[in-house]
Each structure stands twice: as structure tokens, then as C-alpha cells.
Design an enzyme around this catalytic site. Structure first.
Site, PDB file in Angstrom:
ATOM      1  N   THR A 229       0.856  -1.184   0.000  1.00  0.00           N
ATOM      2  CA  THR A 229       0.000   0.000   0.000  1.00  0.00           C
ATOM      3  C   THR A 229       0.895   1.238   0.000  1.00  0.00           C
ATOM      4  O   THR A 229       1.549   1.536   1.008  1.00  0.00           O
ATOM      5  CB  THR A 229      -0.901   0.048   1.250  1.00  0.00           C
ATOM      6  OG1 THR A 229      -1.667  -1.149   1.308  1.00  0.00           O
ATOM      7  CG2 THR A 229      -1.834   1.252   1.190  1.00  0.00           C
ATOM      8  N   LYS A 304      -7.110   1.997  -2.936  1.00  0.00           N
ATOM      9  CA  LYS A 304      -6.715   1.406  -1.648  1.00  0.00           C
ATOM     10  C   LYS A 304      -6.699   2.470  -0.546  1.00  0.00           C
ATOM     11  O   LYS A 304      -7.133   2.232   0.585  1.00  0.00           O
ATOM     12  CB  LYS A 304      -5.326   0.757  -1.819  1.00  0.00           C
ATOM     13  CG  LYS A 304      -4.723   0.208  -0.545  1.00  0.00           C
ATOM     14  CD  LYS A 304      -5.528  -0.911   0.063  1.00  0.00           C
ATOM     15  CE  LYS A 304      -4.953  -1.376   1.386  1.00  0.00           C
ATOM     16  NZ  LYS A 304      -5.911  -2.122   2.194  1.00  0.00           N
ATOM     17  N   LYS A 372      -0.070   5.304   8.431  1.00  0.00           N
ATOM     18  CA  LYS A 372       0.548   5.628   7.135  1.00  0.00           C
ATOM     19  C   LYS A 372      -0.531   5.832   6.067  1.00  0.00           C
ATOM     20  O   LYS A 372      -0.497   6.780   5.281  1.00  0.00           O
ATOM     21  CB  LYS A 372       1.504   4.488   6.752  1.00  0.00           C
ATOM     22  CG  LYS A 372       2.133   4.552   5.393  1.00  0.00           C
ATOM     23  CD  LYS A 372       1.698   3.486   4.408  1.00  0.00           C
ATOM     24  CE  LYS A 372       1.533   2.086   4.875  1.00  0.00           C
ATOM     25  NZ  LYS A 372       0.983   1.147   3.922  1.00  0.00           N
TER      26      LYS A 372
HETATM   27  N1  LIG Z   1      -1.413  -6.386   7.618  1.00  0.00           N
HETATM   28  C1  LIG Z   1      -2.517  -6.092   6.970  1.00  0.00           C
HETATM   29  O1  LIG Z   1      -3.631  -6.377   7.442  1.00  0.00           O
HETATM   30  C2  LIG Z   1      -2.482  -5.421   5.637  1.00  0.00           C
HETATM   31  C3  LIG Z   1      -1.366  -4.729   5.203  1.00  0.00           C
HETATM   32  N2  LIG Z   1      -1.402  -4.122   3.970  1.00  0.00           N
HETATM   33  C4  LIG Z   1      -0.242  -3.371   3.485  1.00  0.00           C
HETATM   34  O2  LIG Z   1       0.709  -4.349   3.065  1.00  0.00           O
HETATM   35  C5  LIG Z   1       2.039  -3.892   3.310  1.00  0.00           C
HETATM   36  C6  LIG Z   1       2.757  -4.901   4.210  1.00  0.00           C
HETATM   37  O3  LIG Z   1       2.002  -5.048   5.395  1.00  0.00           O
HETATM   38  P1  LIG Z   1       2.405  -6.111   6.523  1.00  0.00           P
HETATM   39  O4  LIG Z   1       2.853  -7.364   5.907  1.00  0.00           O
HETATM   40  O5  LIG Z   1       1.271  -6.111   7.457  1.00  0.00           O
HETATM   41  O6  LIG Z   1       3.611  -5.352   7.193  1.00  0.00           O
HETATM   42  P2  LIG Z   1       4.826  -5.895   8.070  1.00  0.00           P
HETATM   43  O7  LIG Z   1       5.222  -4.733   8.882  1.00  0.00           O
HETATM   44  O8  LIG Z   1       4.470  -7.159   8.728  1.00  0.00           O
HETATM   45  O9  LIG Z   1       5.941  -6.196   6.967  1.00  0.00           O
HETATM   46  C7  LIG Z   1       6.595  -5.165   6.307  1.00  0.00           C
HETATM   47  C8  LIG Z   1       7.595  -5.727   5.315  1.00  0.00           C
HETATM   48  O10 LIG Z   1       8.314  -4.651   4.699  1.00  0.00           O
HETATM   49  C9  LIG Z   1       9.708  -4.884   4.885  1.00  0.00           C
HETATM   50  N3  LIG Z   1      10.428  -3.606   4.978  1.00  0.00           N
HETATM   51  C10 LIG Z   1      10.139  -2.548   5.736  1.00  0.00           C
HETATM   52  N4  LIG Z   1      11.001  -1.532   5.498  1.00  0.00           N
HETATM   53  C11 LIG Z   1      11.881  -1.995   4.593  1.00  0.00           C
HETATM   54  C12 LIG Z   1      13.002  -1.437   3.925  1.00  0.00           C
HETATM   55  N5  LIG Z   1      13.387  -0.180   4.151  1.00  0.00           N
HETATM   56  N6  LIG Z   1      13.666  -2.191   3.039  1.00  0.00           N
HETATM   57  C13 LIG Z   1      13.273  -3.471   2.789  1.00  0.00           C
HETATM   58  N7  LIG Z   1      12.217  -4.048   3.369  1.00  0.00           N
HETATM   59  C14 LIG Z   1      11.518  -3.325   4.255  1.00  0.00           C
HETATM   60  C15 LIG Z   1       9.799  -5.681   6.172  1.00  0.00           C
HETATM   61  O11 LIG Z   1      11.053  -6.326   6.260  1.00  0.00           O
HETATM   62  P3  LIG Z   1      11.626  -6.794   7.701  1.00  0.00           P
HETATM   63  O12 LIG Z   1      10.965  -8.094   7.999  1.00  0.00           O
HETATM   64  O13 LIG Z   1      13.079  -6.886   7.482  1.00  0.00           O
HETATM   65  O14 LIG Z   1      11.252  -5.707   8.684  1.00  0.00           O
HETATM   66  C16 LIG Z   1       8.637  -6.637   5.960  1.00  0.00           C
HETATM   67  O15 LIG Z   1       8.975  -7.635   5.046  1.00  0.00           O
HETATM   68  C17 LIG Z   1       1.866  -2.497   3.913  1.00  0.00           C
HETATM   69  O16 LIG Z   1       1.968  -1.562   2.885  1.00  0.00           O
HETATM   70  C18 LIG Z   1       0.473  -2.510   4.498  1.00  0.00           C
HETATM   71  O17 LIG Z   1      -0.085  -1.232   4.588  1.00  0.00           O
HETATM   72  C19 LIG Z   1      -2.480  -4.225   3.128  1.00  0.00           C
HETATM   73  C20 LIG Z   1      -3.583  -4.926   3.514  1.00  0.00           C
HETATM   74  C21 LIG Z   1      -3.689  -5.549   4.797  1.00  0.00           C
HETATM   75  O1  LIG Z   2      -5.050  -2.573   4.708  1.00  0.00           O
HETATM   76  C1  LIG Z   2      -5.638  -3.235   5.547  1.00  0.00           C
HETATM   77  C2  LIG Z   2      -6.781  -4.036   5.256  1.00  0.00           C
HETATM   78  O2  LIG Z   2      -7.307  -4.696   6.181  1.00  0.00           O
HETATM   79  O3  LIG Z   2      -7.199  -4.062   4.088  1.00  0.00           O
END
Ligand SMILES: NC(=O)C1=CN([C@@H]2O[C@H](COP(=O)(O)OP(=O)(O)OC[C@H]3O[C@@H](n4cnc5c(N)ncnc54)[C@H](OP(=O)(O)O)[C@@H]3O)[C@@H](O)[C@H]2O)C=CC1
Ligand SMILES: O=CC(=O)O
Length: 416
Positions: A229, A304, A372
Site C-alpha cells: 500500500t 486502496k 501511514k
Molecule cells: N497487515 C494487513 O492487514 C495489511 C497490510 N497491507 C499493506 O501491506 C504492506 C505490508 O504489510 P504487513 O505485511 O502487514 O507489514 P509488516 O510490517 O508485517 O511487513 C513489512 C515488510 O516490509 C519490509 N520492509 C520494511 N522496510 C523496509 C526497507 N526499508 N527495506 C526493505 N524491506 C523493508 C519488512 O522487512 P523486515 O521483515 O526486514 O522488517 C517486511 O517484510 C503495507 O503496505 C500494508 O499497509 C495491506 C492490507 C492488509
Molecule cells: O489494509 C488493511 C486491510 O485490512 O485491508
């Protein structure tokens, strides 16, 4: 556990029966067996702790199959497909098979399966035509969402190479059959299509365009699908860079949280190269329950952000209502019950309400990501000169909650 120990020796015995399509009767059982085998070819592999059976069946989903096991064999049977025939229809082709297909696999050497063995049998369906199973897939970012999504691709039989900044998060998937890439560049070099599921715009840009980033391994004939996102500006920057390498680009942020990701029930909001969208439809269908193609890059991000802006305001209001009710001496459980019967009942309140009351703050959608998304919505509204006062107020609440969270103060009412 006799079955597990006979791994190397097992023989697959196939006895099949296929109900014939209308007006085309197959003469004998041999023909029927070959029909089923040809139309539903299967691979069966025994891994250290489970059996994986992968079947090609175009156009069918798990709901179309009934899988039964007993001590000696597993039976996989399809439902009949429906062909709607109206009175005035003039048919020019009737080639699609509409009957049932049955495949039976006998377990080796008459081995008896324990209850645990039977539960460990897993059947994955891979539609033969149009599954693009031959494509090598990459997956960058194994957080809450990425891990579940990549796992579903591995389970569906795709050849998946994973990478995560914190390398330890790759281990579980590698043990389940994924390959490990050393850098984003290394992954895109090895793969035809690479998905990225990263925290925010900074992470998306760094992984795509930074040193040893995905861009370095892209080129003609490849595709990059960013499912994080992010804002439309970030999407367009990544898109331009990817396209300048000769690769195709798709943004496909998802709606749906940890559980929908685990269950393959996400909603994809895709935009960008239609050719790449068509290529990855089978993979999106493995990871999701529905998908929208929204046209030009940036439209997926905009959709989104709008959805998550509404969600953020709703959750803030929900939390505020629970606190106010509590102060007024109302039973919070009764508040949830009243809400559940009225017009504002929704899956999010039903799911989150009980965990909020239990002060269970284990994140499915981390608070920092919701903040965010509100920030991105405010930025979008600035650019479009559109007032969004409710979201602006909600953002202030999330900013406070985020600061408290960072100080490890667990007394936070807003949690997703
Ligand atoms: N969780 C949810 O319910 C939902 C989330 N989303 C969106 O999906 C995306 C991921 O969410 P989610 O999986 O929950 O988040 P997490 O915080 O669990 O995971 C984030 C990921 O991004 C990586 N990351 C963060 N910063 C960096 C960087 N500078 N360089 C490389 N890798 C990086 C992390 O790596 P590391 O493990 O090393 O920290 C990890 O793999 C977000 O944009 C979120 O808004 C969308 C729908 C639903
Ligand atoms: O981005 C979060 C979700 O639940 O969709």
C-alpha cells in the site's frame, strides 16, 4: 506412521471413472480412466511432514472438489459443471466437459494412514491451461501479509523465490519448498514475475530502485507487481523505472488483512500493464477471492487509500464509542451485541471488537500502517484540494496511539 516410512516405494494406482458429457458416451472404463487422467493430471510428492498432491483442472476452484480419504486411499471428485441451455439457443460448439471427474490414489503397499497422516494430505489445484505454472515467481517482503501470500503460491505448486530484508523470515517458506534469493536484484534476475509486499513508500522505493534493488534484475519479458500500500506518486515512480528496463509493471494493493491473506481471500486493486495483469490473474486468484482492474497506474493506490481512509475513521470512531460507553457504565459486551444487530454491523467490528475488549493487541494490521494510510489519504486530499476532516481527526488519534506504541505503552485502545 507406516505410510511415511514407505515414501520412496509408493506406487500410484489410479482408478478413475468419468461421467460422460451429454451425448458423448465413452465406451468403457479404460477410456473413462484415460479421460480423467488426461484431463486431471496429478503430481504427488511426500515431504517430511505432509503429502502434496497437485492436480491440473482448468477453471475449477477448491469449492468444486470433494476430497475424501480413508485408511487406504484418497478420492478427489469434481462436481458437475453447469451448461445453461435456453430454449432459443443455437449452439455452435459444445466442447467443454460438464460431467464429473474422479481420481483415486491408493496408498502404497496397503499402508494404513493414521488420523494425523490423513490430516496432513493436502491437495492443490493448478488449472493446467492458463495457470502460467511454468513462470518462475519472486516474492519480496515477508511480513505479516507477504509471508501468507507467498505461502499460498508455494502451496499452489508455483516455483517461488523469496527475499526479505531480515533474512530469518525466509526460513519457514524455504522449508516449505520456496527458493531463497540473496537480494531483490538476485530474485528478479532469476524470476519471470516478481511480487513485492513492503511496508510503505520508502521500503517500496528502496527495494525496487535501491542498491541491489529489483530493477537491476529486470528486463524485457519480465514483470514486477507491487502489492504494497503506497501512494500514486510512488507507484508511478516505480512504474516508470520498471518500464524503462523493458519489463511490465502492475500495482495491485490488497484489501483484507492477515486472515484473508492466509485463507487466499484478499481483494486485489490492480492497475498498470493489462498484459501483465492477464498473466498474473491465476496467481491473484490463488491469493485472493476477487480482483479489480482499474486502468492506469496510480488508480490502484488511490482506491486502496480511499478504502483504508474509511476504515481508519471507522476504527477510531468504534474505539471512541467503546470508551464513551464504558465511562457511562455500559457493558462493553452489550455494546458489541447491539452494534452487531444494527445497520452499522460489519466484519471488522465483529472481528476486532472482542479482541479489543480482551485487550489483545497482537497486530494483524499494524497500527503504524493504518496511520501511514491516513497520512497518504491526507496527502492525496491536499493534492486534490479536497477536505477530509473526519480522516484528519482520526489521523491525530492514530498519531498519538503510534507514539504510545513506540514507547511500549500497551494501553492503546485502537488496534487492528
Ligand atoms: N497487515 C494487513 O492487514 C495489511 C497490510 N497491507 C499493506 O501491506 C504492506 C505490508 O504489510 P504487513 O505485511 O502487514 O507489514 P509488516 O510490517 O508485517 O511487513 C513489512 C515488510 O516490509 C519490509 N520492509 C520494511 N522496510 C523496509 C526497507 N526499508 N527495506 C526493505 N524491506 C523493508 C519488512 O522487512 P523486515 O521483515 O526486514 O522488517 C517486511 O517484510 C503495507 O503496505 C500494508 O499497509 C495491506 C492490507 C492488509
Ligand atoms: O489494509 C488493511 C486491510 O485490512 O485491508
Amino acid at each position: 506412521m507406516a505410510f511415511r516410512s514407505t515414501a520412496a516405494r509408493f506406487q500410484q494406482v489410479i482408478t478413475t471413472a468419468a461421467k460422460t458429457p451429454a451425448k458423448k458416451s465413452l465406451a468403457d472404463a479404460k477410456k473413462m480412466a484415460s479421460f480423467s487422467k488426461k484431463n486431471a493430471p496429478a503430481d504427488w510428492v511426500q515431504r517430511s511432514d505432509h503429502h502434496l498432491i497437485t492436480i491440473d483442472m482448468p477453471g475449477l476452484s477448491h469449492e468444486d472438489f470433494k476430497i475424501t480419504t480413508d485408511a487406504n486411499e484418497i478420492t478427489i471428485k469434481t462436481k458437475e459443471r453447469e451448461r445453461v441451455e435456453l430454449e432459443d439457443d443455437k449452439w455452435h460448439a459444445k466442447e467443454r466437459y460438464v460431467g464429473t471427474v474422479v481420481r483415486k490414489f491408493e496408498f502404497p503397499d496397503g499402508a494404513k494412514l493414521s488420523k494425523e497422516d490423513v490430516e496432513a494430505v493436502e491437495v492443490t489445484l493448478s488449472p493446467a491451461s492458463g495457470s502460467n505454472q511454468h513462470l518462475k515467481l519472486g516474492f519480496l517482503g515477508l511480513g505479516i501479509m507477504g509471508t501468507a501470500m507467498a505461502r499460498n503460491l508455494v502451496k499452489a505448486g508455483y516455483d517461488v523465490t523469496v527475499w526479505n530484508r531480515s533474512a530469518s523470515k525466509c526460513e519457514a517458506l524455504v522449508s516449505e519448498g520456496a527458493r531463497r534469493g540473496s537480494t531483490p536484484k538476485n530474485v528478479t534476475e532469476m524470476c519471470d514475475v516478481t511480487f513485492a509486499m513492503l511496508a510503505d513508500p520508502v521500503a517500496a522505493l528502496e527495494v525496487a530502485l535501491g542498491s541491489d534493488g529489483a530493477l537491476g534484475g529486470l528486463g524485457s519479458g519480465k514483470g514486477y507487481v507491487d502489492v504494497s500500500t503506497v501512494d500514486a506518486g510512488t507507484t508511478k515512480t516505480v512504474c516508470e523505472a520498471v518500464k524503462s528496463s523493458g519489463s511490465l509493471f502492475l500495482e495491485a494493493p490488497v484489501s483484507g488483512s492477515k486472515k484473508p491473506a492466509e485463507e487466499g481471500k484478499l481483494i486485489f486493486l490492480a492497475a498498470g500493464d493489462k498484459e501483465l495483469y492477464d498473466t498474473v490473474v491465476p496467481m491473484l486468484d490463488v491469493m485472493g477471492k476477487s480482483r479489480f482492474y482499474l486502468g492506469a497506474p496510480g488508480n490502484g493506490a488511490a482506491m486502496k487509500i480511499v478504502v483504508n481512509m474509511i476504515m481508519g475513521s471507522m476504527m477510531a470512531s468504534f474505539a471512541e464509542g467503546l470508551i464513551l460507553g464504558d465511562k457511562a457504565g455500559l457493558d462493553p459486551q452489550t455494546i458489541l451485541e447491539v452494534l452487531s444487530q444494527g445497520a452499522i454491523n460489519n466484519p471488522m467490528f465483529s472481528l476486532k471488537g472482542p479482541t479489543m475488549l480482551a485487550r489483545n493487541y497482537a497486530p494483524a494490521f499494524p497500527l503504524k500502517h493504518q496511520q501511514k494510510d491516513l497520512r497518504l489519504a491526507l496527502d492525496m486530499s491536499d493534492k486534490l484540494l479536497q477536505n477530509i476532516p473526519i480522516a484528519a481527526a482520526a489521523n491525530e488519534v492514530y498519531k498519538v496511539a503510534k507514539a504510545l506504541d513506540q514507547r511500549k505503552n500497551k494501553n492503546i485502545i485502537i488496534q487492528m
